[in-house]
Motif scaffolding. Structure first.
Motif, mmCIF file in Angstrom:
data_model
loop_
_atom_site.group_PDB
_atom_site.id
_atom_site.type_symbol
_atom_site.label_atom_id
_atom_site.label_comp_id
_atom_site.label_asym_id
_atom_site.label_seq_id
_atom_site.Cartn_x
_atom_site.Cartn_y
_atom_site.Cartn_z
ATOM 1 N N SER A 51 -23.514 11.896 31.808
ATOM 2 C CA SER A 51 -24.890 11.731 31.323
ATOM 3 C C SER A 51 -24.956 11.272 29.872
ATOM 4 N N TYR B 212 -20.718 16.866 33.941
ATOM 5 C CA TYR B 212 -21.999 16.184 33.738
ATOM 6 C C TYR B 212 -22.205 15.704 32.308
ATOM 7 N N GLN C 297 -30.835 10.765 30.009
ATOM 8 C CA GLN C 297 -29.499 11.258 30.350
ATOM 9 C C GLN C 297 -29.381 11.528 31.846
ATOM 10 N N ASP C 298 -30.390 12.165 32.415
ATOM 11 C CA ASP C 298 -30.344 12.469 33.847
ATOM 12 C C ASP C 298 -30.363 11.198 34.688
ATOM 13 N N ALA D 60 -26.996 9.719 34.538
ATOM 14 C CA ALA D 60 -26.062 10.527 35.319
ATOM 15 C C ALA D 60 -26.149 10.203 36.799
#
Length: 267
Positions: A80, A111, A123-124, A127
């Motif tokens: 991420s 992660y 970031q998510d 990811a």
């Protein structure tokens, strides 16, 4: 019982290339590692030395982490980390080649911590894209990507099984990649306050891997108060068929002495 020894946290008194033989000498047939190199794309001779050590020891590599950054410095993955996606994706290629050579099928993608000044949603989103990329890559060798809730780092956002499963579901919904699986580390889940029996009851058949350590302390089974034997039995009854990763910090000279009263150590 079917065990695989995490030789990145155990047998640390030995050089990495001597640990597979030590695992075999201790009576095990399987080993797993965190990323054993200092960079995402190590030199080929480093890769060959690592792979040869496993081959010559006569053990199976059951699991390998993707490069996670500077772990001693507090990093916990690049998945991420906005701005390091090219580095992560270059590492995926190396991981796949090692997995193909050694027959490994499970690859743990830590992660990554929340980065100050970076939008958590960004970031998510990154990811999910990176996990889909990695999943598609390891699928070519019949592998799975593992996603793990972790304790001990406030900045690491995946604390519970539900946190990880929500990301895993996004990967499948948004990219059609269905080989990203939960790594159920009973120590991390318990320390983070998750309901481990409920996680097992609801998801054991979907676990990509299981790891154990006791709590408090992260020592070997029997040094804390977690009902690890019970949880393993429940996971088996619920459909988990893979090995149990021994990922604990040894508290005595023989890190496997606790197994003397149990069944075979072979994985």
């Amino acid at each position: 019982m079917s065990y695989t020894v995490n030789a990145s946290i155990l047998l640390t008194e030995l050089p990495i290339t001597e640990r597979p033989a030590a695992v075999k000498a201790a009576g095990f047939d399987a080993v797993e590692f965190w990323w054993p190199f200092s960079s995402a794309v190590p030199a080929q001779d480093e890769v060959d030395e690592f792979a040869t050590a496993i081959e010559e020891a006569g053990v199976r590599l059951t699991g390998l982490n993707f490069f996670a950054g500077d772990m001693p410095g507090g990093d916990r993955g690049l998945v991420s980390w906005v701005g390091r996606d090219d580095e992560f994706r270059a590492n995926v290629d190396v991981v796949v080649r090692i997995g193909e050579r050694l027959g490994a099928k499970a690859f743990n993608a830590l992660y990554g911590n929340r980065i100050e000044g970076t939008d958590p949603q960004a970031q998510d989103d990154l990811a999910v894209q990176n996990l889909a990329f990695a999943g598609a890559a390891v699928a070519k060798i019949g592998g799975v990507v593992l996603l793990e809730p972790v304790s001990g780092m406030d900045a690491y956002p995946l604390k519970t099984a539900a946190d990880a499963l929500a990301i895993i579901q996004r990967v499948e919904d948004e990219h059609g990649v269905d080989n990203v699986k939960l790594l159920a580390d009973f120590y991390h889940l318990a320390v983070n306050g998750d309901d481990v029996p409920a996680v097992i009851a609801g998801h054991a058949a979907e676990f990509g891997h299981v790891q154990i350590a006791d709590a408090p302390g992260r020592g070997e089974p029997g040094t804390g108060d977690l009902p690890l034997e019970q949880w393993i039995a429940e996971a088996r009854a619920g459909g988990y068929t893979g090995p149990i990763g021994l990922e604990y910090k040894a508290t005595q000279a023989d890190p496997f002495a606790w197994l003397s009263s149990t069944t075979s150590t072979n994985a």
